[in-house]
Design an enzyme around this catalytic site. Structure first.
Site, PDB file in Angstrom:
ATOM      1  N   ASP A  62       0.782  -1.352  -0.077  1.00 55.05           N
ATOM      2  CA  ASP A  62      -0.029  -0.063   0.006  1.00 55.05           C
ATOM      3  C   ASP A  62       0.842   0.973  -0.155  1.00 55.05           C
ATOM      4  O   ASP A  62       0.467   2.302   0.664  1.00 55.05           O
ATOM      5  CB  ASP A  62      -1.015   0.036   1.158  1.00 55.05           C
ATOM      6  CG  ASP A  62      -1.988  -1.340   1.244  1.00 55.05           C
ATOM      7  OD1 ASP A  62      -2.146  -1.806   0.079  1.00 55.05           O
ATOM      8  OD2 ASP A  62      -2.083  -1.628   2.180  1.00 55.05           O
ATOM      9  N   HIS A 107      -5.023  -1.700  -5.710  1.00 54.43           N
ATOM     10  CA  HIS A 107      -3.911  -0.542  -6.384  1.00 54.43           C
ATOM     11  C   HIS A 107      -4.953   0.715  -6.521  1.00 54.43           C
ATOM     12  O   HIS A 107      -5.719   0.549  -7.536  1.00 54.43           O
ATOM     13  CB  HIS A 107      -3.241  -1.146  -7.473  1.00 54.43           C
ATOM     14  CG  HIS A 107      -2.334  -2.176  -7.049  1.00 54.43           C
ATOM     15  ND1 HIS A 107      -1.353  -2.795  -7.697  1.00 54.43           N
ATOM     16  CD2 HIS A 107      -1.797  -2.739  -5.811  1.00 54.43           C
ATOM     17  CE1 HIS A 107      -0.725  -3.778  -7.222  1.00 54.43           C
ATOM     18  NE2 HIS A 107      -0.833  -3.395  -5.919  1.00 54.43           N
TER      19      HIS A 107
END
Ligand code: GDP
Ligand code: IMO
Ligand code: MG
Length: 422
Positions: free
Chosen positions: A13, A41
């Site tokens: 992340d 994503h």
């Protein structure tokens, strides 16, 4: 660029999606090289806001070919939903391809993921995304797996399933999960073949031609180094290799063909799931990072654990991947802090470590911090290095020093143009 690997340098992340979307505008080919729909994503651009799980983040440029590579694992239902979402937003998805060597996530893989997690003792939970990632890679490693190409050939598929299903049913029964049948799985795969069969290719000629002819190729990693199966915080890892080495294997590219390895580095740290996280903040600062950084999982919605920047983890990631540069993301999230801390070493007993030790030792380390003054200025409008306040530049430069490589990009917001190119 010609061949650039985009690698998460921390616990995942870091903002890989936003960087691949940015670079993808000028790429000829983007390959997701490992992982499955455990990925989230996030991309924010003129089409809207998307959390992509399987489709490479180059998809927003219709002339960029996007390949789900051989090292990835594919949940076709997730993929179909994702394609539908993209199409609804008027994104042209004709250039999405799936390598026939990638492995197929079947519904029981997800169920087993949940059951295996429930069977872990207190404190040993990996905190998986329950997307079946561990079980499908386990089948791959034990050579029982179903590959994407198998679903194109019903005779071959049935033979493979007839070997796999009795083995899986024994485990499913053990966990109290209903058994599966070959016929039901055959029917499911037939639907997938019908919907996506034309996108299934042998990726090798496409990839080889692109690399040989000097096209711009981006290798999109999933997760980050600290959850690499070998070099991450095992057993609190994923089941594949997010590193640059994993990029070669998963995309089918020789190591010497990679020109650039771009490490994606968040300006602080976050982690979702179990395992050691030395700079974790369980106080008001941690809560503030989570709130301002909107640190909630893009796939599971879980609150992310937040902490100060860990320079030891970055140095380690840099060594393992051979970063040629880094992109520092989410600098703007730190705009509101009076002081910031940077971890520059770990202490274990009397020993000082400048690398990440194996998990059992990492669980005992204490971070050694430098304290830095905050800049208390809005950076989200900055578009050049000189637009950044001096204290912010100093902080970013220190990150570059700890990584030991040049800073290539600084991201100051989730939108495509909120980026400084150095
Ligand atoms: P990935 O898995 O590495 O692609 O990262 P995620 O998408 O899971 O998490 C990154 C989050 O931060 C997403 O919500 C992005 O929209 C957001 N983001 C990315 N870069 C920036 C940035 O520079 N500033 C801010 N405020 N948010 C960002
Ligand atoms: P992106 O690509 C953050 C974490 C899980 C768990 C461990 C293993 O968006 O950065 P898995 O489902 O892979 O078996 O889970 O890894 N994890 C992630 N954390 N971002 C991700 O993906 C993740 N994918 C898996 O929380 O601790
Ligand atoms: Mg993510």
């Amino acid at each position: 660029m010609p061949v650039t690997a985009v690698v998460g340098a921390q616990w995942g992340d870091e903002g890989k999606g936003r960087i691949v979307d940015y670079l993808g505008q000028r790429a000829d080919l983007v390959i997701r090289y490992q992982g499955g729909d455990n990925a989230g994503h996030t991309v924010v651009n003129e089409y809207g806001k998307f959390a992509l799980h399987l489709v490479p983040c180059g998809i927003f440029n219709p002339t960029t070919r996007c390949l789900i590579g051989a090292g990835a694992v594919v949940n076709f239902d997730t993929l179909l939903t994702e394609l539908e979402t993209l199409q609804k937003a008027c994104v042209d998805v004709h250039n999405l391809w799936i390598d026939r060597r990638a492995h197929v996530i079947l519904p029981f893989h997800r169920l087993l993921d949940g059951a295996e997690e429930a069977a872990r003792k207190d404190g040993w939970e990996v905190g998986t995304t329950k997307r079946g990632i561990g079980p499908v890679y386990a089948d791959k490693a034990s050579r029982q797996g179903i590959r994407v190409g198998d679903i194109l050939d019903p005779v071959r598929l049935r033979t493979r399933l007839e070997m796999l299903v009795p083995l899986k049913n024994r485990t499913l029964v053990y966990y109290g999960i209903p058994e599966v049948t070959v016929d039901a799985l055959m029917a499911l795969c037939a639907d997938w073949r019908e919907a996506l069969g034309e996108r299934i290719v042998d990726g090798l000629p496409m990839v080889r031609e692109a690399v040989r002819s000097g096209q711009r190729v981006l290798l999109e990693g999933q997760l980050g180094v600290m959850r690499d199966l070998d070099w991450g915080i095992y057993p609190y890892t994923t089941s594949s290799s997010p590193t640059a080495g994993g990029a070669c294997i998963g995309a089918g590219i020789p190591p010497r063909a990679i020109d650039e390895v771009l490490g994606i580095v968040k300006a602080y740290s976050t982690s979702v799931g179990g395992g050691p996280f030395p700079t974790e903040l369980t106080d008001a600062d941690g809560e503030k990072l989570r709130r301002i950084g909107e640190e909630y999982g893009a796939t599971t919605g879980r609150p992310r654990r937040c902490g100060w920047f860990d320079g030891v983890a970055i140095g380690y990631a840099c060594w393992l991947n051979g970063f040629t540069g880094v992109a520092v993301t989410k600098l703007d999230v730190l705009d509101h802090f009076d002081t910031l801390k940077l971890c520059v070493a770990y202490r274990v007993g009397d020993e000082i470590l400048d690398y990440v030790p194996d998990t059992a030792i990492q669980e005992q380390v204490e971070p050694i911090y430098e304290t830095w003054p905050g800049w208390k200025t809005d950076t989200s409008q900055a578009r050049t290095w000189d637009d950044l306040p001096e204290l912010a530049r100093a902080y970013v430069n220190r990150i570059g020093e700890l990584a030991g490589v040049p800073i290539r990009f600084v991201s100051v917001g989730p939108e495509r143009d909120q980026i400084i190119v150095l």
